[in-house]
Write a protein that holds these residues in place. Structure first.
Motif, short mmCIF file in Angstrom:
data_model
loop_
_atom_site.label_atom_id
_atom_site.label_comp_id
_atom_site.label_asym_id
_atom_site.label_seq_id
_atom_site.Cartn_x
_atom_site.Cartn_y
_atom_site.Cartn_z
N SER A 37 -49.46 -15.52 14.32
CA SER A 37 -48.44 -14.52 14.65
C SER A 37 -48.64 -13.31 13.73
O SER A 37 -49.30 -13.42 12.69
CB SER A 37 -47.05 -15.09 14.44
N PRO A 38 -48.09 -12.16 14.09
CA PRO A 38 -48.23 -10.98 13.22
C PRO A 38 -47.73 -11.24 11.80
O PRO A 38 -48.33 -10.77 10.83
CB PRO A 38 -47.39 -9.91 13.92
N GLN A 39 -46.63 -12.00 11.66
CA GLN A 39 -46.11 -12.30 10.32
C GLN A 39 -47.08 -13.19 9.54
O GLN A 39 -47.32 -12.98 8.35
CB GLN A 39 -44.75 -13.02 10.42
N ALA A 40 -47.64 -14.18 10.21
CA ALA A 40 -48.60 -15.09 9.56
C ALA A 40 -49.87 -14.32 9.18
O ALA A 40 -50.44 -14.56 8.10
CB ALA A 40 -48.94 -16.25 10.48
N LYS A 41 -50.29 -13.39 10.05
CA LYS A 41 -51.46 -12.56 9.72
C LYS A 41 -51.19 -11.74 8.46
O LYS A 41 -52.03 -11.68 7.55
CB LYS A 41 -51.80 -11.61 10.87
N ASP A 42 -50.02 -11.10 8.40
CA ASP A 42 -49.67 -10.29 7.23
C ASP A 42 -49.64 -11.15 5.96
O ASP A 42 -50.11 -10.73 4.91
CB ASP A 42 -48.31 -9.62 7.43
N GLN A 43 -49.09 -12.36 6.11
CA GLN A 43 -49.01 -13.26 4.95
C GLN A 43 -50.40 -13.65 4.45
O GLN A 43 -50.69 -13.59 3.27
CB GLN A 43 -48.19 -14.50 5.30
N LYS A 44 -51.27 -14.04 5.39
CA LYS A 44 -52.65 -14.45 5.02
C LYS A 44 -53.42 -13.27 4.43
O LYS A 44 -54.15 -13.42 3.45
CB LYS A 44 -53.40 -15.00 6.23
N GLN A 45 -53.28 -12.09 5.06
CA GLN A 45 -53.97 -10.91 4.54
C GLN A 45 -53.48 -10.59 3.12
O GLN A 45 -54.27 -10.21 2.25
CB GLN A 45 -53.75 -9.70 5.47
N GLY A 46 -52.18 -10.74 2.89
CA GLY A 46 -51.62 -10.52 1.55
C GLY A 46 -52.20 -11.51 0.53
O GLY A 46 -52.54 -11.12 -0.61
N GLU A 47 -52.33 -12.77 0.95
CA GLU A 47 -52.91 -13.80 0.06
C GLU A 47 -54.36 -13.44 -0.29
O GLU A 47 -54.78 -13.55 -1.44
CB GLU A 47 -52.87 -15.17 0.74
N ILE A 48 -55.10 -13.01 0.74
CA ILE A 48 -56.51 -12.66 0.53
C ILE A 48 -56.62 -11.47 -0.42
O ILE A 48 -57.41 -11.47 -1.36
CB ILE A 48 -57.22 -12.39 1.87
N ARG A 49 -55.79 -10.42 -0.18
CA ARG A 49 -55.82 -9.24 -1.06
C ARG A 49 -55.45 -9.61 -2.50
O ARG A 49 -56.05 -9.12 -3.45
CB ARG A 49 -54.89 -8.16 -0.53
N THR A 50 -54.47 -10.47 -2.64
CA THR A 50 -54.05 -10.91 -3.99
C THR A 50 -55.18 -11.64 -4.69
O THR A 50 -55.48 -11.35 -5.86
CB THR A 50 -52.80 -11.82 -3.89
N LEU A 51 -55.82 -12.57 -3.98
CA LEU A 51 -56.93 -13.30 -4.59
C LEU A 51 -58.11 -12.37 -4.90
O LEU A 51 -58.75 -12.51 -5.96
CB LEU A 51 -57.39 -14.43 -3.66
N GLN A 52 -58.39 -11.41 -4.01
CA GLN A 52 -59.47 -10.45 -4.28
C GLN A 52 -59.13 -9.59 -5.50
O GLN A 52 -59.99 -9.33 -6.34
CB GLN A 52 -59.72 -9.56 -3.05
N GLY A 53 -57.88 -9.18 -5.61
CA GLY A 53 -57.44 -8.40 -6.77
C GLY A 53 -57.54 -9.21 -8.06
O GLY A 53 -57.99 -8.70 -9.09
N ASN A 54 -57.13 -10.48 -7.98
CA ASN A 54 -57.23 -11.35 -9.16
C ASN A 54 -58.69 -11.55 -9.57
O ASN A 54 -59.01 -11.57 -10.76
CB ASN A 54 -56.59 -12.71 -8.87
N LEU A 55 -59.55 -11.70 -8.57
CA LEU A 55 -60.98 -11.87 -8.84
C LEU A 55 -61.55 -10.63 -9.52
O LEU A 55 -62.28 -10.73 -10.50
CB LEU A 55 -61.74 -12.17 -7.54
N GLU A 56 -61.21 -9.46 -9.01
CA GLU A 56 -61.71 -8.21 -9.60
C GLU A 56 -61.17 -8.03 -11.02
O GLU A 56 -61.91 -7.63 -11.92
CB GLU A 56 -61.32 -7.01 -8.72
N THR A 57 -59.90 -8.35 -11.23
CA THR A 57 -59.32 -8.25 -12.57
C THR A 57 -60.03 -9.19 -13.54
O THR A 57 -60.39 -8.80 -14.66
CB THR A 57 -57.81 -8.60 -12.52
N ARG A 58 -60.27 -10.40 -13.08
CA ARG A 58 -60.96 -11.39 -13.95
C ARG A 58 -62.39 -10.94 -14.23
O ARG A 58 -62.88 -11.09 -15.34
CB ARG A 58 -60.95 -12.77 -13.29
N ARG A 59 -63.06 -10.36 -13.23
CA ARG A 59 -64.42 -9.86 -13.43
C ARG A 59 -64.43 -8.78 -14.50
O ARG A 59 -65.28 -8.78 -15.39
CB ARG A 59 -64.99 -9.33 -12.11
N GLN A 60 -63.49 -7.87 -14.44
CA GLN A 60 -63.42 -6.79 -15.43
C GLN A 60 -63.11 -7.34 -16.82
O GLN A 60 -63.69 -6.89 -17.81
CB GLN A 60 -62.38 -5.75 -15.02
#
Length: 184
Positions: free
Chosen positions: A88-111
């Motif tokens: 559903s659109p809500q589930a898509k937004d939630q999953k996309q948010g999780e992915i962005r958060t994990l990508q952000g955490n990964l980039e922060t940890r890399r730095q």
């Protein structure tokens, strides 16, 4: 017998009088400007190889951690792409948010790891760099060189090879694979 003694004394006097000339390796004392290749010196300085091995071991652990986190992000992204049409659109937004958060955490940890790696490399190299700097300054002072340039920084376009004191510094440091410093 006295003849041999005279020859021995004459050889000793000759050797003593020639040894200052033989010790005049590299540019003459009082030459204004000389240069060296600090990268070559540091790489061949005793302790440098061990510091590099230590650094490589520690960096390997960091790389493994980053690869594990990157794999988790990739897996989550693949799962999302497979399920996207069914969400559903809500589930898509939630999953996309999780992915962005994990990508952000990964980039922060890399730095963070890059910063830690740089600091650790400096810690490992500091004693070597201090020793090299001390030897360079001692040679500069002993020989009355006004300035010592570093050609490893790519600032020198051309230079007279007879002004290169890299081998002199390496020999003084007891560096591996240094060529005979007595050569001009």
């Amino acid at each position: 017998m006295s003849y041999l003694r005279h020859i021995g004394r004459a050889a000793a006097v000759l050797l003593l009088s020639v040894s200052p000339v033989l010790g005049q390796d590299g540019p003459p004392v009082g030459t204004t400007f000389v240069y060296l290749n600090s990268a070559d010196i540091i790489q061949s300085t005793p302790g440098s190889a061990e510091a590099q091995r230590t650094f490589d071991r520690e960096i390997a652990d960091m790389r493994t951690e980053l690869q594990t986190q990157a794999s988790a992000v990739d897996s989550l992204l693949r799962d999302y792409q497979r399920q996207e049409a069914l969400l559903s659109p809500q589930a898509k937004d939630q999953k996309q948010g999780e992915i962005r958060t994990l990508q952000g955490n990964l980039e922060t940890r890399r730095q963070e790891m890059e910063t830690q790696a740089g600091q650790r490399q400096q810690e490992l190299l500091r004693p070597i760099l201090e020793r090299v700097s001390g030897v360079i300054e001692t040679i500069r002072s002993e020989r009355n060189y006004a300035m010592v340039f570093d050609i490893s920084t790519e600032g020198v376009v051309a230079a007279d090879p007879s002004l290169d004191i890299t081998d002199i510094v390496k020999a003084r440091l007891g560096a591996a694979d240094s060529t005979a410093a007595a050569q001009p």
